[in-house]
Design an enzyme around this catalytic site. Sequence first.
Site, PDB file in Angstrom:
ATOM      1  CG  HIS A 145      31.990  24.022   1.071  1.00 34.51           C
ATOM      2  ND1 HIS A 145      32.131  24.915   2.166  1.00 34.51           N
ATOM      3  CD2 HIS A 145      29.752  23.703   1.317  1.00 34.51           C
ATOM      4  CE1 HIS A 145      30.982  24.894   2.213  1.00 34.51           C
ATOM      5  NE2 HIS A 145      29.491  24.466   2.117  1.00 34.51           N
TER       6      HIS A 145
ATOM      7  CG  HIS B 206      68.045  53.737  10.935  1.00 30.81           C
ATOM      8  ND1 HIS B 206      68.534  52.326  11.240  1.00 30.81           N
ATOM      9  CD2 HIS B 206      68.924  54.075  11.036  1.00 30.81           C
ATOM     10  CE1 HIS B 206      69.217  52.133  11.454  1.00 30.81           C
ATOM     11  NE2 HIS B 206      70.410  53.333  11.254  1.00 30.81           N
TER      12      HIS B 206
END
Length: 442
Positions: free
Chosen positions: A343, A263
Amino acid sequence: MKQKTIKNPITFSGIGLHSGKPCRMILKPALENEGISFIRTDLPGKQIIKVTAANAVMDENVTRCTALEFQGVRVYTIEHILAALNGLGIDNVNIEIDAEEMPGLDGSSLEFVKALEQTGSVEQSVEKQIFSIQEPIVVANKTSTLVMVPSEQFNISYTLDYDHPLLRSQFYSQTIDPQSFCKELAGARTFCMESEVDTIKAHGLARGANYLNTLVMSALGPVENTLRFPNECVRHKVLDIVGDLYLLGYQVKGAVYATKSGHTLNRSLVKKIEAQRQKYSSNASHVALPTGTGRVFGIDEIMKILPHRYPFLFVDRVIEIEPGKKGIGIKNVTANDGFFQGHFPQKPVMPGVIMVEAMAQTAGVVVLTSGVHDGKVALFMSISDVKFRKVVGPGDQLLMEVEILRDRERTANVKGIGRVDGEVAVEADMMFSYTDAHYLKS
């Protein structure tokens, strides 16, 4: 998909698994967009605690259940009812309770699901709120990990690995929908190892637990009980995740991969999902503000409007806000874009001229759908006041806002702004001239 509520009130009574206190709980229909709320009828003023990520209790001492808190008032062990509502797709319901902890019933979601199916649901007129995970989320501690990634479905895969002869390397994976939840998950009960019992009770927990509502796993199997599934324990862990994720107050779409999570880690995931939702809602908030048709142009429609084709088509979608006046284009930047080969190979950067071109193509869709320039194409005439403010690379989503400042018979002036994660990456003033579409065919 439309929102849903329940047809009629449903009443449950039982003992809290941890508090051992009796609780009467009534589920009642709620209006559209009201969401899920717990109402403490035992308190003056009947305190309302809405199910939201902000109200989730993050206290690490709350380890064996999930809780909500608002203005100092809490409700505990809500994960099984939330799992039932999430699994069945119930969006709006008010839950009245006369104690701080939900009734534990049989330790699963089964009785909740049976009652919800029996009373039935009502489809409402408003669309469901479903958030699709946009980028991977990871939460972890020393022994556990929880990852959620984009997916077209809601799927949970869980690996259970405890120091126990029957709980080593259990694995379970399930795509969650109402049918699979009811058949494969709803009946999986909460569990603990026999060696943990004394420690749990020493912490004041499990006062309402017994061998019927909790699987106490010995080396030989569950004490004074039998398994509903051979791997019931790992299935219950998946059920807990379904319930804990509904702390969001809306449904989520994505794939969860969990290893020994509980939890505490589940709640951390909830917080990160909500942060991601807010981030992407903020990025796209400008889409909802203008009024107009709200029409979306997908890639097929874009290719009917623009003459551009691979590898020089740089807009994936255009959201039309005001035809011929404003619009927003979306370019999903990926490592497969060809310009990254040069690039730059070691540090991929989207070229500034490509960003400007993407804005120009967005503008082209907006001006050429006004109905004024049918049979025309828009060609670049000039660019001015160009500014590059942020590096854009693979994984980014470039949102391009274009506004037609002036649209004449032969020319158009356009302002473009491109954003990534809400930050301006590029902006420019552009001017286009219209020419006959046959020009490109000659």
